[in-house]
Scaffold this active site. Structure first.
Site, PDB file in Angstrom:
ATOM      1  N   TRP A  14       0.771  -1.179   0.016  1.00 44.60           N
ATOM      2  CA  TRP A  14      -0.034  -0.068  -0.036  1.00 44.60           C
ATOM      3  C   TRP A  14       0.859   1.265  -0.156  1.00 44.60           C
ATOM      4  O   TRP A  14       0.676   2.181  -0.606  1.00 44.60           O
ATOM      5  CB  TRP A  14      -0.915   0.033   1.286  1.00 44.60           C
ATOM      6  N   LYS A 108      -4.958   0.045   9.292  1.00 42.24           N
ATOM      7  CA  LYS A 108      -6.340  -0.294   9.832  1.00 42.24           C
ATOM      8  C   LYS A 108      -6.537  -1.185  11.066  1.00 42.24           C
ATOM      9  O   LYS A 108      -5.874  -2.355  10.849  1.00 42.24           O
ATOM     10  CB  LYS A 108      -7.164  -0.823   8.600  1.00 42.24           C
ATOM     11  N   GLY A 140     -11.079   2.694   2.701  1.00 40.31           N
ATOM     12  CA  GLY A 140     -12.014   2.566   1.663  1.00 40.31           C
ATOM     13  C   GLY A 140     -11.615   1.144   0.770  1.00 40.31           C
ATOM     14  O   GLY A 140     -10.548   0.775   1.037  1.00 40.31           O
ATOM     15  N   ALA A 144      -4.079  -2.358  -2.998  1.00 37.75           N
ATOM     16  CA  ALA A 144      -2.992  -1.653  -3.513  1.00 37.75           C
ATOM     17  C   ALA A 144      -2.548  -2.149  -4.941  1.00 37.75           C
ATOM     18  O   ALA A 144      -2.047  -1.578  -5.859  1.00 37.75           O
ATOM     19  CB  ALA A 144      -1.758  -2.233  -2.771  1.00 37.75           C
ATOM     20  N   LYS A 195     -13.826  -4.713   9.466  1.00 38.35           N
ATOM     21  CA  LYS A 195     -14.159  -5.365   8.196  1.00 38.35           C
ATOM     22  C   LYS A 195     -13.015  -6.506   7.925  1.00 38.35           C
ATOM     23  O   LYS A 195     -13.503  -7.641   7.293  1.00 38.35           O
ATOM     24  CB  LYS A 195     -14.083  -4.398   6.856  1.00 38.35           C
ATOM     25  N   ASP A 248     -15.627  -1.244   1.644  1.00 34.08           N
ATOM     26  CA  ASP A 248     -14.548  -1.878   2.163  1.00 34.08           C
ATOM     27  C   ASP A 248     -14.786  -3.236   2.392  1.00 34.08           C
ATOM     28  O   ASP A 248     -13.964  -4.323   2.141  1.00 34.08           O
ATOM     29  CB  ASP A 248     -13.710  -1.129   3.191  1.00 34.08           C
ATOM     30  N   THR A 252     -13.038  -6.669   0.631  1.00 27.39           N
ATOM     31  CA  THR A 252     -12.195  -7.404   1.377  1.00 27.39           C
ATOM     32  C   THR A 252     -12.621  -9.146   1.563  1.00 27.39           C
ATOM     33  O   THR A 252     -11.692  -9.802   1.518  1.00 27.39           O
ATOM     34  CB  THR A 252     -12.103  -6.713   2.702  1.00 27.39           C
ATOM     35  N   GLU A 285      -4.164  -8.090   9.326  1.00 27.88           N
ATOM     36  CA  GLU A 285      -4.712  -7.178  10.087  1.00 27.88           C
ATOM     37  C   GLU A 285      -5.865  -7.873  10.873  1.00 27.88           C
ATOM     38  O   GLU A 285      -6.027  -7.634  12.079  1.00 27.88           O
ATOM     39  CB  GLU A 285      -4.911  -6.119   9.506  1.00 27.88           C
TER      40      GLU A 285
END
Length: 344
Positions: A14, A108, A140, A144, A195, A248, A252, A285
């Site tokens: 990213w 995040k 959002g 990447a 998310k 998002d 995801t 994450e």
């Protein structure tokens, strides 16, 4: 558009994608990575061949492992480090940060020890002397891999100051990267963190061989859980219906670019959490956010059954099929308590 001097803190996929975007927008960009050997290699290749192969940055982009060089004299600092390392990285940056710099957080997560979202962690490190209006968030549906190829993408910048938000909108926006602005930083960050946990659940369902019905159920009930928690924490309903909420979450849960979904698939196929993270070879994450989200839900007395079952799978070795069965066999519910049946 005013030319800005920008420091990007983090050279993962990213960070590189944003360096590509911001350089193409005409800004001066310096990218920091922790290891000197990595910085030297990136300076030679102008590409992170491991994390974002094929995205070659212009020669004007500078790479460094010197945090002072990356921070000093920059108008804008873009933080793109794993959420678990944000506090440590901010401590490294703190001696060189000035009060007129704008910080854009792209990490995040929720810090498990404090239950702070990332903008709050930044403020906690910098203290009350640093202007709160200069701490912002960018979030959002934005892989990447696609931003680095110029695929049309839309995100949201959160800031408590409209003038700061508009400035960042002008910095990031171009014909393939559309930027909205919002004052609801808490809602944006809760959506961004949670998310990833729901995406782990979606991946686990895929790994178990379940279908579109299951995925749709997890996305729909997942955004309900996220919204519930976000509103309790001070966010606004509209945010969770927007880019950093359902937007998002969809990308995801549905995309093979998603490291959280990939890890979930491997777990659903029988791998342990650690085996899945090792195979994905990137920071997952959702693993770090899962415990924190569950703790936050208990703090606010908010029901989050999907997050609870993900934690059981990740940390208590609960079989994934058993977790799905427990979700399906919960007590009978109405879908929305705000819609009442008419009197007979």
């Amino acid at each position: 558009m005013k030319k800005e001097n920008i420091g990007i803190i983090g050279a993962g996929s990213w960070g590189i994608a944003l360096a590509y975007l911001l350089t193409n927008n005409g800004h001066d960009v310096t990218v920091w990575t922790r290891r000197k050997e990595a910085a030297d290699q990136f300076q030679k290749d102008h590409e992170n061949k491991d994390k974002l192969p094929g995205v070659v940055l212009p020669d004007s982009v500078l790479f460094t492992s010197d945090i002072k060089e990356a921070v000093t004299g920059k108008n804008i600092l873009v933080l793109v480090v794993p959420s678990a390392h944000l506090r440590d990285t901010m401590e490294l940056m703190k001696p060189y940060i000035s009060n007129d710099q704008i910080i854009v957080n792209c990490s995040k997560g929720i810090e498990e020890s404090s239950l702070l979202v990332m903008s709050q962690v930044i403020h906690d490190v910098l203290g009350n002397d640093f202007p709160r209006k200069n701490i912002t968030v960018l979030s959002g549906p934005s892989h990447a891999e696609e931003v680095g190829k110029g695929v049309p993408t839309t995100i949201v910048v959160g800031a408590i100051s409209e003038s700061v938000a508009v400035r960042l909108q002008n910095v990031f926006m171009n014909e393939v990267f559309r930027v909205y602005i919002s004052p609801d930083m808490k809602g944006i960050e809760i959506g961004a963190a949670c998310k990833n946990v729901i995406a782990l659940a979606a991946g686990i369902a895929d790994g178990l061989g379940y279908g579109d019905n299951t995925k749709a159920a997890l996305i729909t009930r997942g955004i309900t859980e996220i919204t519930r928690l976000g509103i309790a924490a001070g966010g606004h309903f509209e945010t969770f219906a927007g880019l950093s909420g359902i937007g998002d979450l969809i990308v995801t849960c549905a995309s093979m670019h998603s490291r959280n979904r990939k890890a979930g698939i491997l777990i659903g196929q029988g791998k342990t959490m650690q085996e899945a993270m090792d195979e994905v070879h990137m920071v997952v994450e959702g693993v770090y956010s899962a415990k924190a989200a569950l703790k936050l839900s208990k703090l606010f007395d908010v029901e989050m059954p999907i997050v609870e079952q993900v934690c059981e799978i990740l940390f208590n070795n609960k079989p994934a099929k058993e977790a799905v069965a427990d979700l399906m066999l919960r007590d009978k519910k109405v879908e929305s308590h705000k819609i009442e049946f008419p009197e007979a």
